[in-house]
Design an enzyme around this catalytic site. Structure first.
Site, PDB file in Angstrom:
ATOM      1  CB  THR A   1      -0.981  -0.112   1.246  1.00  0.00           C
ATOM      2  OG1 THR A   1      -1.632   1.086   1.222  1.00  0.00           O
ATOM      3  CG2 THR A   1      -0.177  -0.055   2.364  1.00  0.00           C
TER       4      THR A   1
ATOM      5  CD  GLU B   1      -4.057  -1.147   4.894  1.00  0.00           C
ATOM      6  OE1 GLU B   1      -2.804  -0.219   4.981  1.00  0.00           O
ATOM      7  OE2 GLU B   1      -4.884  -0.924   4.320  1.00  0.00           O
TER       8      GLU B   1
ATOM      9  CE  LYS C   1     -10.278  19.008  17.511  1.00  0.00           C
ATOM     10  NZ  LYS C   1      -9.879  18.086  18.133  1.00  0.00           N
TER      11      LYS C   1
ATOM     12  CD1 TRP D   1     -12.587  17.977  14.626  1.00  0.00           C
ATOM     13  CD2 TRP D   1     -12.977  15.662  13.949  1.00  0.00           C
ATOM     14  NE1 TRP D   1     -11.701  17.209  15.236  1.00  0.00           N
ATOM     15  CE2 TRP D   1     -11.884  15.919  15.167  1.00  0.00           C
ATOM     16  CE3 TRP D   1     -13.393  14.594  13.736  1.00  0.00           C
ATOM     17  CZ2 TRP D   1     -11.354  14.730  15.563  1.00  0.00           C
ATOM     18  CZ3 TRP D   1     -12.876  13.289  14.050  1.00  0.00           C
ATOM     19  CH2 TRP D   1     -11.580  13.393  15.122  1.00  0.00           C
TER      20      TRP D   1
END
Length: 542
Positions: free
Chosen positions: A179, A324, A435, A440
């Protein structure tokens, strides 16, 4: 055994097979029975060369019938099929080949110059380079002394089909993929026969791909990127025909190939389908056989869903996963309770990444590690586990405590919400979330709004430093060819679509955006370059 998927297709779906838009040019068609015989020839040829169980065999190749033979021939004999992303930087490719200790490297014609350049760097491990073509197309190649140059078709001609697929522990390693979605060197994920076969069955569930023997499925997502999302395994299991586009992935080539092959379903990242959509609109051509496009890799712009559905009658399904995770984690299929939805209510559900497929579990946790409610509002770090989720990175097993919690949950690095029906929505990567004043803001949501603007070709939103709010969103856009973008008009485009405090503070118009080797936006480069843009422009503390 992975080999059982191909032997099933060869025995029970004799009329199905593989059609390839070849690297050399022209179409190639054959059956799964043909594929299985040639995969056995390949396995026998590699056995004769001394390749043993667990040995890593590298590939630098497109989606073709020969690459499919490697998927089955290499893994089927007990070795490990190691797919390498040729879009990585040269130094990363060298590292990957060395780290995996590949002994043979199978290479498509396109990548011969790349291998020729890098071969001296991995001469200690790679014994032979096999060019995936016939003698008539073999190029001149200069390799280090002691490294053999072989022709793929001649390698197969030198072996017969008298090879019986061996049976061994189903937890034996089968394939390896690295990856690039991390900092530092790429990390390897090693898949087993068991995890791969179970993943293929999960992919073929009715509420997921639900492939049928009557389907022709085209993976545009490369076979060097998370095993083309598992379709080279799922399609033979269902007896569905595989349509392999080779290196020809521009809109014009895809449309012609999809019509010629009769593609009913196709999988790829948003940029691929945007290119196809632009070609369809410009040419007036269609893809009438196609019923579904499956989009993953990054968030699907709403515009793509609406355009393909309204203009061409093609349903766009959202999916999510990771290297994954083999990779599939969620798929967007409506539940019975949602089939009555229409208009904006329906689009709100379909725009999410969907719900988990059987075999995967997920949760979101807060900064204290405690699980957060599934109310569609609370968002936190997304964690997953299941039989095809990796336990650790290859040769980095001692670091498992950094990637997993004590109960085996894998930290995905994504920030997400989950609604009461179990539909998950990625709001950002942990490292990309903005943020602002303790709140957020999702960069993905702001990007999707931007690309819906008729003058925007591509968009990225990053966190830019701010004297009062710590971080504020900065919108960076590439205009469509021939269009002039008015930054003020683009900011006004956000009115009524997000809360005012979530809208970008400024717009930058650029000629192009940087991308990773898998086609995702390279936001680290954008942050390095533009993180202080608002400060430099004298952002107010008011």
């Amino acid at each position: 055994m992975i080999s059982s998927l191909l032997t099933h297709a060869a025995r029970h779906h004799a009329s199905a097979g593989v059609v390839t838009n070849t690297v050399e040019g022209g179409l190639h068609r054959y059956t799964y029975a043909d594929c299985e015989r040639r995969a056995r020839r390949l396995a026998k040829a590699l056995t004769a060369r001394g390749v043993g169980e667990g040995e890593r065999i590298g590939t630098l190749a497109w989606n073709t019938y020969r690459h499919l033979e490697l998927y089955y021939g290499v893994s089927g004999m007990g070795a490990v099929c190691h797919t390498i992303n040729p879009r990585l930087f040269a130094g990363q490719i060298t590292y990957i080949v060395q780290h995996a200790a590949d002994t043979h490297l199978f290479v498509d014609l396109t990548f011969v110059p790349l291998v020729e350049k890098l071969a001296p760097e991995f001469a200690e491990t790679v014994k032979a380079v096999i060019v995936m073509t016939d003698r008539a197309h073999m190029p001149e190649v200069s390799l280090p002394e002691g490294m053999e140059l072989l022709c793929y078709e001649e390698l197969l001609e030198g072996a017969d089909e008298d090879f019986t697929w061996p049976e061994f522990d189903e937890n034996t390693a089968s394939s390896l993929c690295y990856t690039s979605g991390t900092t530092g060197n790429p990390k390897g994920v090693l898949y087993s026969h068991r995890s791969t076969v179970i993943h293929a069955l999960g992919v073929n569930a009715p509420d997921v791909l639900g492939l049928r023997s009557a389907d022709t499925v085209m993976p545009v997502v490369p076979m060097f990127h998370v095993n083309a999302w598992g379709t080279p395994y799922a399609a033979p299991a269902a007896g569905a025909t595989l349509a392999m586009p080779g290196p020809h992935m521009d809109g014009e080539s895809l449309q012609a190939f999809m019509e010629e092959a009769g593609v009913t379903a196709a999988l790829g990242v948003p940029t691929v389908w945007l290119g196809l959509l632009n070609h369809l609109r410009a040419s007036g051509k269609r893809i009438d056989a196609c019923k579904r496009l499956i989009i993953g890799g990054s968030a699907c712009p709403r515009m793509l869903m609406e355009a393909f559905g309204d203009e061409y009658g093609v349903r766009v399904d959202h999916a999510w996963g990771m290297t994954e995770m083999s990779p599939l984690g969620t798929y967007n299929s409506l539940k019975a309770s949602q089939t009555h939805l229409e208009g904006e209510d329906l689009m709100q559900v379909r725009a999410s990444q969907g719900r988990v497929i059987y075999g995967v579990d997920m949760k979101i946790v807060g900064e204290d590690g405690e699980e957060l409610p599934w109310d569609g509002k609370a968002f936190g770090a997304l964690m997953v586990r299941g039989p095809w989720v990796c336990r650790a990175y290859y040769k980095r097993e001692d670091e498992a405590g950094e990637t997993h919690d004590a109960d085996g949950w894998f930290r995905t690095g994504d920030v997400a919400t989950i609604d009461p029906e179990g539909f998950m929505r990625i709001t950002d990567r942990t490292k990309d979330v903005i943020k602002s004043g303790g709140e957020w803001i999702s960069s993905i949501e702001l990007e999707n709004i931007a690309v819906a603007h008729p003058d925007v070709a591509e968009a990225a939103v990053i966190a830019a430093r701010h004297p009062k709010w710590d971080e504020r969103p900065l919108l960076i856009v590439v205009p469509k060819d021939g269009r002039d973008l008015d930054p003020d008009a683009l900011l006004a485009f956000y009115e009524g679509k997000v809360a005012k405090w979530c809208a970008p503070d400024a717009v930058l118009v650029v000629d192009e955006l940087p991308h990773t080797a898998t086609g995702k936006l390279l936001k680290t480069a954008l942050r390095d370059k533009y993180a202080d843009h608002l400060l430099q422009q004298g952002a107010s503390v008011e």
